[in-house]
Design an enzyme around this catalytic site. Structure first.
Site, PDB file in Angstrom:
ATOM      1  N   GLY A  80      26.222   0.885 -23.467  1.00 28.15           N
ATOM      2  CA  GLY A  80      27.291   0.083 -22.878  1.00 28.15           C
ATOM      3  C   GLY A  80      27.397   0.299 -21.377  1.00 28.15           C
ATOM      4  O   GLY A  80      26.381   0.470 -20.692  1.00 28.15           O
TER       5      GLY A  80
ATOM      6  N   ILE B 103       0.845  -1.187   0.000  1.00 28.60           N
ATOM      7  CA  ILE B 103       0.000   0.000   0.000  1.00 28.60           C
ATOM      8  C   ILE B 103       0.889   1.250   0.000  1.00 28.60           C
ATOM      9  O   ILE B 103       1.655   1.481   0.936  1.00 28.60           O
ATOM     10  CB  ILE B 103      -0.937   0.008   1.240  1.00 28.60           C
TER      11      ILE B 103
ATOM     12  N   SER C  77       0.453  -8.179 -16.696  1.00 27.81           N
ATOM     13  CA  SER C  77       0.173  -8.429 -18.117  1.00 27.81           C
ATOM     14  C   SER C  77      -0.805  -9.591 -18.286  1.00 27.81           C
ATOM     15  O   SER C  77      -1.676  -9.560 -19.163  1.00 27.81           O
ATOM     16  CB  SER C  77       1.482  -8.752 -18.850  1.00 27.81           C
ATOM     17  N   GLU C  78      -0.669 -10.598 -17.464  1.00 26.77           N
ATOM     18  CA  GLU C  78      -1.521 -11.776 -17.594  1.00 26.77           C
ATOM     19  C   GLU C  78      -2.984 -11.424 -17.303  1.00 26.77           C
ATOM     20  O   GLU C  78      -3.897 -11.960 -17.950  1.00 26.77           O
ATOM     21  CB  GLU C  78      -1.041 -12.881 -16.642  1.00 26.77           C
TER      22      GLU C  78
ATOM     23  N   GLU D   9      -0.895  -2.178 -11.144  1.00 29.52           N
ATOM     24  CA  GLU D   9      -2.189  -1.870 -11.782  1.00 29.52           C
ATOM     25  C   GLU D   9      -2.680  -3.038 -12.641  1.00 29.52           C
ATOM     26  O   GLU D   9      -3.337  -2.843 -13.657  1.00 29.52           O
ATOM     27  CB  GLU D   9      -2.089  -0.603 -12.643  1.00 29.52           C
TER      28      GLU D   9
END
Lengths: 388, 121
Positions: A344, A163, A371-372, A368
């Site tokens: 580099g 949190i 991706s899944e 938030e």
């Protein structure tokens, strides 16, 4: 889809870009590379500048005194505002102000007087307490914090993890299970004063993020007045879910801003750095990295603007916002990674902002909604029916 | 004493002990002979030789007191945490941190059980 900016949008973009380059970046040179705040005097001065520009309180609706920006303009600003070292998690160091907690716009008049308006005036800070140790990707089912009625008060017990800002907040928006329903219909949102006995901030949670740390909090027989329920009892998850969807577009735009700046740095370096008797920019290996960066950047920009424009037209944008969040967070990570490779050894150091963006962008693929989960949201909408 | 304090042992703040440290980033605490904390600081990204440089500066200012340290790349969040822990147990910041000009959060470390170590997200 029209990607061209209106004259007004171009003016906003130019104004914010100038602010970042002329006001924010020079101050950063004297700050620690991981710093998350300006000196208070600089902060106050720059807040004065953003107020003069008419952009203070970016996310406050017009009826509450904010600039009332459309989603597309807000996304374009977010792309510009993150183009500095601390920009991912603290765009322009907060000098454009916040919106309080957007959920409070749906609060009762009494709650607005006690929490929303003081937050908009900068007198109170709030935090959003949803995720628990039991999981954050599926919060409706993971919530184990329990609330039960005892006379005229609710008693809350449980804990929350990751949190942000709980240690500095005056109040928290806390989600707790208040019925036997194990899903989203048994969750209630509570506005809790953080000085309530039983509200404990246990520890700082250290992550890849170098500033704006998260915390773990615990509720121990914490008593909350019934008047502090936000919305309806057992209907609190809709309030949380609304915030999660709405946040995705500016969140994606912030990722893209860092990628654009990293690409600008990579191009500049490649055009000036000599190796093996020629410029880096002459090497095909480097040219391909620059081109792959450009493809990633344009892909993310397209997805963000498509989601924003649909939102502005009042159309459904759930799939588009999820796609923008997924594409921008992943593509920006790749862009910064390639920019580091082009630089580099210098790219690995704290002399440049790339290493900070590299760490912080890794979090953006999880924050938030990972991706899944974004793919899950899109699959539900694309497949529909029984696959929801 | 909180479980969130720096865990490493105290050492005398001497040039020899400082020279033996790696030039890495991290946090430190210095205290007088009575064990009273004088300052909680950090070696950040601008420190020339990391912990060695900042402790040399402390030696020049405070003389041979004692110090303990912890190497970490999350020096700013750890530093904030140490300041909050100190404030929670003493009601004020150490004298060397009285010029701290950013809002400081509030921790209740005394109420904690075992910190969560799982991979919840």
């Amino acid at each position: 889809m029209d990607l061209a900016l209106s004259d007004e949008q171009q003016m906003v973009v130019d104004t914010v870009r100038r602010f970042v380059r002329e006001e924010i970046v020079p101050l950063e040179a004297d700050l620690d590379p991981d710093a998350g705040a300006l000196h208070p005097d600089d902060f106050d001065r720059l807040v004065g500048v953003t107020k003069e520009m008419g952009f203070y309180g970016l996310d406050i609706p017009a009826e509450f005194g904010g600039p009332g920006l459309d989603v597309t303009t807000r996304a374009l600003m977010a792309i510009e505002m993150s183009q500095h070292r601390a920009g991912l998690y603290n765009p322009c160091y907060g000098t454009f102000g916040g919106a309080g907690l957007a959920q409070l716009y749906e609060a009762t008049e009494d709650q607005k007087e006690r929490y929303l308006f003081p937050a908009l005036r900068g007198e109170k800070k709030g935090c959003f307490a949803l995720t628990e140790p039991s999981g954050g990707s599926d919060p409706a089912r993971a919530i184990q914090t329990k609330g039960h009625l005892d006379g005229g008060e609710w008693i809350l017990n449980g804990s929350k993890l990751y949190i942000s800002g709980a240690d500095k907040a005056d109040f928290a928006l806390v989600f707790a299970r208040t019925s036997d329903d194990p899903g989203r219909n048994g969750v209630t949102a509570f506005i809790v004063d953080t000085d309530t006995p039983g509200f404990n901030v246990l520890r700082v949670v250290h992550t890849l993020r170098s500033t704006h740390y998260a915390t773990e909090i615990q509720f121990d027989e914490m008593r909350v007045p019934v008047g502090n329920v936000l919305g309806e009892v057992n209907r609190g998850f809709a309030i949380a879910n609304d915030r999660l969807s709405r946040q995705r577009i500016p969140y994606a735009a912030g990722c893209l801003g860092a990628a654009i700046k990293a690409q600008e740095m990579a191009i500049d370096w490649a055009k000036n750095r000599e190796t093996f008797g020629g410029l880096l920019a002459e090497k095909q290996a480097i040219q391909w990295m620059i081109v792959d960066n450009e493809i990633d950047i344009r892909h993310a920009r397209y997805c963000i603007l498509e989601a924003a424009q649909r939102a502005d037209r009042g159309e459904r944008f759930r799939t588009e916002a999820a796609m923008a969040k997924l594409v921008a967070s992943e593509a920006s990570g790749r862009v910064v990674d390639r920019a580091m490779q082009i630089h580099g050894g210098l790219g690995m150091t704290k002399d440049l902002p790339l290493e900070r963006w590299y760490r912080e962008l890794r979090i953006r693929r999880v924050g938030e909604g990972p991706s899944e989960v974004q793919r899950l949201i899109m699959a539900r909408e694309i497949l529909g029916g029984s696959f929801k | 004493m909180s479980g969130l304090d720096i865990r490493n042992e105290w050492h005398a703040l001497t040039s020899d002990n400082i020279a033996a440290l790696p030039a890495q980033l991290g946090v430190y605490e210095i205290a007088d002979e009575a064990g009273t904390t004088l300052k909680i600081g950090y070696a950040g990204g601008h420190s020339l030789f990391g912990m060695r440089s900042v402790l040399e500066e402390e030696l020049a200012e405070h003389g041979e007191v004692t110090f303990r340290h912890e190497f970490t790349h999350g020096y700013l969040t750890r530093w904030n945490e140490l300041l909050m822990v100190h404030h929670a147990s003493h009601g004020e910041l150490p004298p060397g941190n009285h010029d701290h000009n950013q809002p400081l959060g509030t921790l209740s470390p005394g109420t904690q059980n075992t910190p969560q170590q799982n991979g919840a997200n």
